[in-house]
Design a protein around this motif. Structure first.
Motif, short mmCIF file in Angstrom:
data_model
loop_
_atom_site.label_atom_id
_atom_site.label_comp_id
_atom_site.label_asym_id
_atom_site.label_seq_id
_atom_site.Cartn_x
_atom_site.Cartn_y
_atom_site.Cartn_z
N ASP A 198 -4.22 2.65 -4.75
CA ASP A 198 -3.75 2.87 -3.38
C ASP A 198 -3.02 1.65 -2.82
O ASP A 198 -2.17 1.78 -1.92
CB ASP A 198 -4.93 3.20 -2.47
CG ASP A 198 -5.67 4.44 -2.93
OD1 ASP A 198 -5.01 5.48 -3.15
OD2 ASP A 198 -6.90 4.37 -3.10
N VAL B 157 -13.86 -2.07 -0.24
CA VAL B 157 -12.83 -1.43 -1.04
C VAL B 157 -13.31 -1.33 -2.48
O VAL B 157 -14.26 -2.00 -2.88
CB VAL B 157 -11.49 -2.21 -0.99
CG1 VAL B 157 -11.00 -2.36 0.44
CG2 VAL B 157 -11.62 -3.58 -1.66
N ALA C 268 0.83 -1.21 0.00
CA ALA C 268 0.00 0.00 0.00
C ALA C 268 0.86 1.26 0.00
O ALA C 268 2.00 1.26 0.47
CB ALA C 268 -0.91 0.00 1.22
N ARG C 269 0.27 2.34 -0.51
CA ARG C 269 0.92 3.65 -0.50
C ARG C 269 0.83 4.24 0.90
O ARG C 269 -0.24 4.61 1.37
CB ARG C 269 0.23 4.58 -1.49
CG ARG C 269 0.30 4.16 -2.94
CD ARG C 269 1.52 4.62 -3.65
NE ARG C 269 1.75 6.06 -3.59
CZ ARG C 269 2.44 6.74 -4.50
NH1 ARG C 269 2.96 6.11 -5.56
NH2 ARG C 269 2.64 8.04 -4.37
N ILE D 18 -2.25 4.93 4.62
CA ILE D 18 -2.52 3.50 4.82
C ILE D 18 -1.33 2.88 5.56
O ILE D 18 -0.25 2.69 4.99
CB ILE D 18 -2.74 2.77 3.48
CG1 ILE D 18 -3.80 3.47 2.65
CG2 ILE D 18 -3.14 1.31 3.75
CD1 ILE D 18 -3.92 2.92 1.24
N ARG E 21 -0.73 7.68 1.37
CA ARG E 21 -2.18 7.81 1.26
C ARG E 21 -2.85 7.53 2.60
O ARG E 21 -4.06 7.27 2.67
CB ARG E 21 -2.71 6.85 0.20
CG ARG E 21 -2.11 7.04 -1.20
CD ARG E 21 -2.78 8.14 -1.98
NE ARG E 21 -2.11 8.43 -3.23
CZ ARG E 21 -2.34 7.78 -4.39
NH1 ARG E 21 -3.22 6.81 -4.45
NH2 ARG E 21 -1.67 8.13 -5.48
N GLN F 134 -7.18 0.47 7.33
CA GLN F 134 -7.19 1.74 6.61
C GLN F 134 -7.33 1.57 5.09
O GLN F 134 -7.29 2.55 4.35
CB GLN F 134 -5.91 2.52 6.94
CG GLN F 134 -5.90 2.99 8.39
CD GLN F 134 -4.57 3.54 8.84
OE1 GLN F 134 -3.51 3.10 8.37
NE2 GLN F 134 -4.59 4.49 9.76
N LEU F 135 -7.55 0.33 4.65
CA LEU F 135 -7.85 0.09 3.24
C LEU F 135 -9.30 0.43 2.90
O LEU F 135 -9.65 0.52 1.72
CB LEU F 135 -7.58 -1.38 2.88
CG LEU F 135 -6.11 -1.82 2.87
CD1 LEU F 135 -6.03 -3.33 2.75
CD2 LEU F 135 -5.35 -1.15 1.72
N LYS G 128 -10.52 2.45 -0.23
CA LYS G 128 -9.37 2.67 -1.10
C LYS G 128 -9.49 1.83 -2.39
O LYS G 128 -10.23 0.87 -2.46
CB LYS G 128 -8.07 2.31 -0.38
CG LYS G 128 -7.83 3.10 0.92
CD LYS G 128 -7.70 4.59 0.67
CE LYS G 128 -7.32 5.32 1.95
NZ LYS G 128 -7.19 6.78 1.75
N ARG G 129 -8.70 2.23 -3.38
CA ARG G 129 -8.61 1.49 -4.65
C ARG G 129 -7.54 0.42 -4.50
O ARG G 129 -6.35 0.73 -4.40
CB ARG G 129 -8.27 2.44 -5.80
CG ARG G 129 -9.43 3.37 -6.17
CD ARG G 129 -8.99 4.43 -7.19
NE ARG G 129 -8.38 3.85 -8.39
CZ ARG G 129 -9.07 3.33 -9.40
NH1 ARG G 129 -10.41 3.31 -9.37
NH2 ARG G 129 -8.45 2.85 -10.45
N VAL G 130 -7.99 -0.84 -4.49
CA VAL G 130 -7.08 -1.96 -4.25
C VAL G 130 -7.12 -2.89 -5.47
O VAL G 130 -8.19 -3.34 -5.87
CB VAL G 130 -7.46 -2.73 -2.99
CG1 VAL G 130 -6.43 -3.82 -2.70
CG2 VAL G 130 -7.58 -1.79 -1.79
#
Length: 339
Positions: free
Chosen positions: A186, A166, A123-124, A129, A127, A134-135, A138-140
């Protein structure tokens, strides 16, 4: 691209029929000195055993001349075999679980490795995370219908989340590494080696999230598969393929340093990275109840994810039929622990 993409049962079925036809047309063992086959293979250190079969040409010891087709995931390798382009494919239990739930009669003839920690969520960190929780929102990325997709669902469950929490982006592993470095996504769920490359390519903006407790909910099995028609019509060929895997395992244990170097060469990774990755893998040709347990879990996931409709048959009975144990029983009966 996002979320659920139901698998077309008719497309799978037609492909499997083609595979069965291809298997039936192959030259008999005595027509030539070596029987020619095609093996569809995925990429990554987890596939070390079949890589060693190829690199050491251990097929030849059992009357086989094999050509390999290389793909970026077990799902793509499996699809190629189902489409009739190969007699065997390397895949994961997630792929077989999904296919079986959709009525595809592809059979596992041997497992050669398993792992819990060989897959990661990268993960970034810029951002916001730092943990799995914290995902949310988010875009996973992962590849839909693969072990990465299944792994992501299990990883999220550790943090009280589900796939619906997500935005799922359907990308191949190498594309996910590029996308996260560019900031287009992300996070992604894929193999350990992909996570390491993402860290290196992002200039420190990517981190691998902690997976403490993952072994309680996730175990990935790496397997050799064939069509049901092939195992029924050519059991000696299947046994020869399984014996080749056993030879590769023996070589790996006896000459580990050389084996690691060969795998690193095949995967275009450093010896150090390959060695570290293989330390997360349990190597061993086998068929056991844990494999069957996880196939059932995979089917349940596929249904919940909207990738399959609930099969009418009891899931455990269904997947037991999709494990062909006769070849391994003939080669190494102590490696089979199925009821």
């Amino acid at each position: 691209m996002s979320s659920s993409h139901p698998i077309d049962r008719r497309r799978f079925g037609l492909g499997l029929a083609a595979l069965a036809g291809t298997a039936g047309l192959s030259l008999p063992l005595r027509a030539q000195s070596l029987e020619k086959i095609v093996v569809a293979e995925s990429q990554g250190f987890s596939w070390a055993i079949p890589y060693l079969v190829s690199s050491r040409n251990l097929w030849k010891n059992h009357g086989i001349e094999a050509t390999t087709l290389q793909f970026t995931s077990g799902r793509l390798a499996f699809d190629a075999a189902v489409a009739g382009k190969a007699q065997f494919a390397t895949a994961t239990d997630s792929v077989i679980g999904l296919a079986g739930a959709n009525g595809v009669r592809a059979v596992i003839v041997a497992e050669f490795s398993r792992l819990s920690s060989g897959m990661v969520v990268a993960a970034r960190s810029d951002r916001g995370i730092a943990t799995g929780a914290q995902l949310k929102g988010k875009r996973v990325a992962t590849t839909v219908g693969t072990s990465g997709h299944y792994f992501l669902s299990r990883f999220l469950s550790l943090h009280g989340l589900a796939l619906k929490d997500v935005t799922l982006v359907n990308l191949r592993g190498p594309d996910a590494v590029t996308a996260i470095a560019k900031g287009d996504i992300d996070a992604f769920a894929w193999g350990w080696d992909a996570g390491q490359k993402a860290i290196a390519d992002s200039g420190g903006k990517v981190k691998v999230l902690d997976d403490t407790g993952l072994e309680k909910v996730f175990l990935s099995h790496y397997v050799l598969t064939a069509s049901e028609s092939l195992v029924q019509s050519r059991p000696k060929l299947v046994e020869a393929a399984v014996r080749s895997l056993l030879d590769a395992e023996a070589f790996y244990r006896a000459q580990t340093a050389e084996a690691i170097a060969l795998v690193a060469e095949r995967t275009k990774a450093t010896v150090e990275t390959t060695k570290a990755g293989l330390e997360t893998v349990s190597v061993g040709v086998r068929l056991d109840e844990r494999l069957l347990d996880d196939l059932v879990l995979n089917a349940q996931w596929a249904v919940e994810a909207g990738l399959a409709t609930p099969p009418k048959e009891d899931l455990r009975a269904l997947y037991r039929k999709l494990i062909y144990a006769d070849a391994l029983k003939a080669a190494a009966p102590d490696r089979v622990r199925l009821g």
